[in-house]
Design a protein around this motif. Structure first.
Motif, PDB file in Angstrom:
ATOM      1  N   THR A 513       0.825  -1.203   0.000  1.00 57.64           N
ATOM      2  CA  THR A 513       0.000   0.000   0.000  1.00 57.64           C
ATOM      3  C   THR A 513       0.858   1.252   0.000  1.00 57.64           C
ATOM      4  O   THR A 513       1.841   1.345   0.730  1.00 57.64           O
ATOM      5  CB  THR A 513      -0.911   0.003   1.241  1.00 57.64           C
ATOM      6  OG1 THR A 513      -1.682  -1.191   1.249  1.00 57.64           O
ATOM      7  CG2 THR A 513      -1.855   1.187   1.214  1.00 57.64           C
ATOM      8  N   LYS A 514       0.477   2.190  -0.863  1.00 54.22           N
ATOM      9  CA  LYS A 514       1.126   3.501  -0.860  1.00 54.22           C
ATOM     10  C   LYS A 514       0.524   4.366   0.235  1.00 54.22           C
ATOM     11  O   LYS A 514      -0.659   4.243   0.522  1.00 54.22           O
ATOM     12  CB  LYS A 514       0.933   4.190  -2.217  1.00 54.22           C
ATOM     13  CG  LYS A 514       1.679   3.555  -3.367  1.00 54.22           C
ATOM     14  CD  LYS A 514       1.428   4.364  -4.634  1.00 54.22           C
ATOM     15  CE  LYS A 514       2.161   3.779  -5.851  1.00 54.22           C
ATOM     16  NZ  LYS A 514       1.911   4.563  -7.066  1.00 54.22           N
ATOM     17  N   PRO A 515       1.283   5.260   0.812  1.00 60.12           N
ATOM     18  CA  PRO A 515       2.723   5.463   0.660  1.00 60.12           C
ATOM     19  C   PRO A 515       3.494   4.259   1.186  1.00 60.12           C
ATOM     20  O   PRO A 515       3.146   3.706   2.241  1.00 60.12           O
ATOM     21  CB  PRO A 515       3.011   6.709   1.495  1.00 60.12           C
ATOM     22  CG  PRO A 515       1.696   7.390   1.683  1.00 60.12           C
ATOM     23  CD  PRO A 515       0.686   6.286   1.711  1.00 60.12           C
ATOM     24  N   VAL A 516       4.519   3.871   0.449  1.00 61.28           N
ATOM     25  CA  VAL A 516       5.252   2.651   0.758  1.00 61.28           C
ATOM     26  C   VAL A 516       6.101   2.858   2.009  1.00 61.28           C
ATOM     27  O   VAL A 516       6.879   3.809   2.088  1.00 61.28           O
ATOM     28  CB  VAL A 516       6.148   2.250  -0.432  1.00 61.28           C
ATOM     29  CG1 VAL A 516       7.018   1.064  -0.063  1.00 61.28           C
ATOM     30  CG2 VAL A 516       5.285   1.936  -1.641  1.00 61.28           C
ATOM     31  N   LYS A 517       5.940   1.949   2.970  1.00 67.07           N
ATOM     32  CA  LYS A 517       6.807   1.945   4.145  1.00 67.07           C
ATOM     33  C   LYS A 517       8.026   1.084   3.813  1.00 67.07           C
ATOM     34  O   LYS A 517       7.867  -0.091   3.446  1.00 67.07           O
ATOM     35  CB  LYS A 517       6.071   1.376   5.353  1.00 67.07           C
ATOM     36  CG  LYS A 517       4.889   2.208   5.815  1.00 67.07           C
ATOM     37  CD  LYS A 517       4.234   1.579   7.031  1.00 67.07           C
ATOM     38  CE  LYS A 517       3.095   2.446   7.555  1.00 67.07           C
ATOM     39  NZ  LYS A 517       1.982   2.537   6.610  1.00 67.07           N
ATOM     40  N   PRO A 518       9.222   1.624   3.893  1.00 74.42           N
ATOM     41  CA  PRO A 518      10.417   0.856   3.522  1.00 74.42           C
ATOM     42  C   PRO A 518      10.518  -0.490   4.233  1.00 74.42           C
ATOM     43  O   PRO A 518      10.868  -1.489   3.608  1.00 74.42           O
ATOM     44  CB  PRO A 518      11.555   1.797   3.921  1.00 74.42           C
ATOM     45  CG  PRO A 518      10.968   3.156   3.810  1.00 74.42           C
ATOM     46  CD  PRO A 518       9.545   3.017   4.242  1.00 74.42           C
ATOM     47  N   ALA A 519      10.194  -0.529   5.536  1.00 78.36           N
ATOM     48  CA  ALA A 519      10.283  -1.796   6.267  1.00 78.36           C
ATOM     49  C   ALA A 519       9.310  -2.817   5.693  1.00 78.36           C
ATOM     50  O   ALA A 519       9.655  -3.997   5.522  1.00 78.36           O
ATOM     51  CB  ALA A 519      10.003  -1.564   7.747  1.00 78.36           C
ATOM     52  N   ALA A 520       8.066  -2.368   5.397  1.00 81.21           N
ATOM     53  CA  ALA A 520       7.079  -3.285   4.829  1.00 81.21           C
ATOM     54  C   ALA A 520       7.489  -3.717   3.426  1.00 81.21           C
ATOM     55  O   ALA A 520       7.313  -4.876   3.043  1.00 81.21           O
ATOM     56  CB  ALA A 520       5.708  -2.612   4.798  1.00 81.21           C
ATOM     57  N   LEU A 521       8.043  -2.790   2.646  1.00 83.00           N
ATOM     58  CA  LEU A 521       8.525  -3.133   1.302  1.00 83.00           C
ATOM     59  C   LEU A 521       9.634  -4.170   1.375  1.00 83.00           C
ATOM     60  O   LEU A 521       9.639  -5.159   0.631  1.00 83.00           O
ATOM     61  CB  LEU A 521       9.027  -1.858   0.605  1.00 83.00           C
ATOM     62  CG  LEU A 521       9.705  -2.054  -0.749  1.00 83.00           C
ATOM     63  CD1 LEU A 521       8.717  -2.593  -1.775  1.00 83.00           C
ATOM     64  CD2 LEU A 521      10.307  -0.732  -1.237  1.00 83.00           C
ATOM     65  N   ARG A 522      10.585  -3.950   2.293  1.00 87.17           N
ATOM     66  CA  ARG A 522      11.702  -4.874   2.429  1.00 87.17           C
ATOM     67  C   ARG A 522      11.206  -6.258   2.848  1.00 87.17           C
ATOM     68  O   ARG A 522      11.664  -7.283   2.351  1.00 87.17           O
ATOM     69  CB  ARG A 522      12.691  -4.311   3.459  1.00 87.17           C
ATOM     70  CG  ARG A 522      14.064  -4.943   3.434  1.00 87.17           C
ATOM     71  CD  ARG A 522      15.079  -4.025   4.079  1.00 87.17           C
ATOM     72  NE  ARG A 522      14.664  -3.584   5.398  1.00 87.17           N
ATOM     73  CZ  ARG A 522      15.191  -2.535   6.026  1.00 87.17           C
ATOM     74  NH1 ARG A 522      16.133  -1.817   5.427  1.00 87.17           N
ATOM     75  NH2 ARG A 522      14.792  -2.201   7.225  1.00 87.17           N
ATOM     76  N   ALA A 523      10.232  -6.287   3.805  1.00 92.41           N
ATOM     77  CA  ALA A 523       9.698  -7.570   4.271  1.00 92.41           C
ATOM     78  C   ALA A 523       8.945  -8.288   3.156  1.00 92.41           C
ATOM     79  O   ALA A 523       9.047  -9.512   3.002  1.00 92.41           O
ATOM     80  CB  ALA A 523       8.779  -7.335   5.467  1.00 92.41           C
ATOM     81  N   THR A 524       8.186  -7.546   2.353  1.00 89.12           N
ATOM     82  CA  THR A 524       7.437  -8.166   1.249  1.00 89.12           C
ATOM     83  C   THR A 524       8.379  -8.737   0.204  1.00 89.12           C
ATOM     84  O   THR A 524       8.196  -9.866  -0.283  1.00 89.12           O
ATOM     85  CB  THR A 524       6.502  -7.127   0.603  1.00 89.12           C
ATOM     86  OG1 THR A 524       5.596  -6.628   1.588  1.00 89.12           O
ATOM     87  CG2 THR A 524       5.702  -7.752  -0.532  1.00 89.12           C
ATOM     88  N   ILE A 525       9.392  -7.957  -0.167  1.00 92.49           N
ATOM     89  CA  ILE A 525      10.368  -8.442  -1.149  1.00 92.49           C
ATOM     90  C   ILE A 525      11.053  -9.701  -0.635  1.00 92.49           C
ATOM     91  O   ILE A 525      11.243 -10.687  -1.372  1.00 92.49           O
ATOM     92  CB  ILE A 525      11.399  -7.346  -1.466  1.00 92.49           C
ATOM     93  CG1 ILE A 525      10.729  -6.197  -2.216  1.00 92.49           C
ATOM     94  CG2 ILE A 525      12.551  -7.898  -2.288  1.00 92.49           C
ATOM     95  CD1 ILE A 525      11.641  -5.018  -2.462  1.00 92.49           C
ATOM     96  N   SER A 526      11.415  -9.690   0.649  1.00 92.58           N
ATOM     97  CA  SER A 526      12.069 -10.863   1.245  1.00 92.58           C
ATOM     98  C   SER A 526      11.168 -12.087   1.185  1.00 92.58           C
ATOM     99  O   SER A 526      11.592 -13.177   0.804  1.00 92.58           O
ATOM    100  CB  SER A 526      12.441 -10.551   2.696  1.00 92.58           C
ATOM    101  OG  SER A 526      12.947 -11.698   3.335  1.00 92.58           O
TER     102      SER A 526
END
Length: 540
Positions: A513-526
């Motif tokens: 979900t935007k605005p993208v939270k870097p921690a959530a983005l990193r966890a999703t990519i992982s």
């Protein structure tokens, strides 16, 4: 004592004179046998027409000539009147008297062919009936007028309701567009700030970067809360309960809030469960998000937050328990009020005090039960009661969540597609800083025109949902079709509607979900890269 015939006749006439109705008896030849005073006075007959032996025709002719029987030939009217009273064994007729009164006549034929005529003045009764009829007509007119007024009011109300529905629909459409347009620049700012924070570590700019991040987070929280309240109040959120494994919700909660808890040195404990519940996945997730976010915000550094489920009869109780500041019973109602914040809580965290207001609205929309137990200075427990599914297949024993990888050491190929160049630049800067090989495009046409994927196969695609000429979901399907295999992908969108999330989940696509939270983005990519086994996805 035996009376002579003349005495009997006199006695009969005396008795008839005491009857309130006018009475006359005629023989078989329709000649007057006897009549009483009431008959003579009501008809105002001359003496020669009330003598015994007077023909009924003579009496009728006299009244016709006087005008009692209406206009026309007197003889014809007299015969017509006689026919009326003799046509049937019993007849009842009315006509107007010479003084304007209404007379009602009852005529009966005798066995020997004679005739008995009785009549009375029914003017009062007829007037009462007329008045009653007028009242009924007046009442009917009033009912018709009231009905017409009610129809008009109902029509106006229906038009107003339709206008309100249209207004709500327009407002919902506007908010959907506004949320996308407003969150786009905020998303880019969050990504730029995240890159700045990464690069400013151990420098003089670190505190400044973190302050900017905190301000942007506060703006995002306020916007998200206002948009959620508007969607709920306008009826845009329609609950769609379905069986779900509660553990899926708990895992998602841990992934989203573990970084936030670590930043505040708060112990976030998620208790594994096998529970299968009936709930709207997206809306229940929003409730838990607000409760857990509040628990972490209002728990002092070093505190504890616990999330788990307990069986209570035929329901599951989902608990969010914290060791935070708490509040007393007098403040229970206050914490759910819009734009209301307790003084101590306002000192601990920024915001408008809308989180629990949203929770209460969503709980009401889902027809669930919310329970609150709190002690000032000792913490709080917010509980949601959820329907349990008895015969559902139990969930597999939950595994411990995978550890968060260090992206600075990874070598991921990531394709980013977004129609906003600023977002692409900010996303690229953040991902490159994490050690990723990144390629960006504004559209599928650019990918095709510039041959961006020739000799380069992405491990993951981060796709905007609102592209200029197609949706992000369709764009991912196009890439999968052209690249072959199952291409891991995540949809990056400001659209928080349950429908979009459901469409993405049906296609095996994660949602960020935007605005993208870097921690959530990193966890999703992982999570996506670990599940897909990226080394096996690259061709060759």
């Amino acid at each position: 004592m035996t009376l002579h015939p003349q005495e009997r006749a006199e006695a009969l006439k005396l008795a008839m004179d005491h009857v309130p109705q006018g009475i006359a008896v005629f023989d078989a030849g329709l000649r007057l046998t006897a009549s009483n005073q009431r008959y003579n006075s009501l008809l105002a007959l001359p003496a020669d027409l009330v003598r015994p032996g007077t023909a009924l025709f003579d009496i009728a002719l006299f009244m016709a000539e006087r005008g009692d029987l209406g206009p026309g030939d007197a003889a014809r009217l007299a015969i017509q009147r006689i026919n009326e009273v003799t046509a049937a064994p019993v007849t009842v007729t009315q006509r107007q008297g010479n003084n304007g009164q209404v007379l009602e006549f009852h005529s009966s034929r005798l066995a020997d062919g004679g005739l008995v005529v009785s009549f009375s003045d029914v003017t009062a009764r007829v007037r009462a009936e007329q008045q009653l009829e007028q009242m009924n007509q007046s009442l009917e007119r009033r009912v018709e007028e009231r009905t017409a007024t009610l129809r008009q009011v109902n029509g106006e109300l229906e038009a107003a309701r339709a206008k309100a529905d249209a207004s709500n629909h327009d407002k919902t459409r506007f908010l959907a567009a506004a949320s996308h347009d407003l969150l786009q620049p905020l998303n880019a700012a969050r990504l730029y700030t995240s890159t700045l924070i990464e690069r400013a570590k151990s420098t003089a700019f670190a505190e400044l970067a973190n302050s900017i991040e905190a301000s942007l987070t506060a703006v995002e929280d306020i916007m998200s809360a206002l948009l959620d309240i508007s969607r709920i109040d306008s009826g845009a959120l329609k609950p769609a309960p379905a069986p779900m494994q509660a553990q899926d919700l708990l895992k998602k909660t841990e992934v989203e809030f573990a970084p936030m808890a670590r930043e505040r040195s708060i112990s976030l404990r998620i208790v594994p469960t096998r529970a299968t519940i009936l709930a709207d996945r997206a809306l229940l997730g929003r409730i838990v998000q607000n409760l857990v976010s509040n628990a972490i915000k209002y728990t002092p550094i070093g505190g504890k937050v616990l999330v788990g489920l307990r069986r209570r009869g035929n329901r599951w109780r989902l608990d969010v328990i914290d060791s935070g500041i708490g509040f007393n019973k007098d403040q229970h109602r206050l914490v759910f009020a819009e734009f209301s914040r307790l003084e101590r809580g306002a000192r601990m965290a920024q915001g408008l005090g809308l989180g629990l207001s949203i929770v209460q609205r969503l709980v009401s929309a889902l027809d669930l039960t919310l329970e609150l137990d709190s002690r000032e200075g000792h913490g709080s427990r917010f509980s949601i009661y959820l329907p349990a599914l008895r015969h559902a297949r139990p969930a597999a024993r939950p595994d411990a969540p995978a550890p968060e990888p260090d992206f600075s050491t990874l070598s991921l190929r990531i394709l980013c597609v977004d129609n906003e160049r600023a977002i692409l630049e900010a996303m690229e800067g953040l991902l490159v800083h994490w050690g990723c090989d990144v390629r960006t495009a504004l559209s599928l046409k650019q990918i095709d025109r510039e041959h961006l994927l020739e000799g380069w196969y992405p491990d993951l695609v981060l796709m905007d949902y609102h592209l200029d000429q197609t949706s992000g979901l369709d764009a991912i399907e196009w890439l999968r079709h052209n690249l072959g295999g199952h291409l891991p992908a995540a949809l990056v969108t400001a659209d928080r509607s349950p429908a979009v999330r459901a469409l993405a989940e049906d296609r095996g696509i994660a949602v960020i979900t935007k605005p993208v939270k870097p921690a959530a983005l990193r966890a999703t990519i992982s999570g996506i890269s670990n599940q897909s086994g990226r080394s096996t996805q690259r061709p060759g």
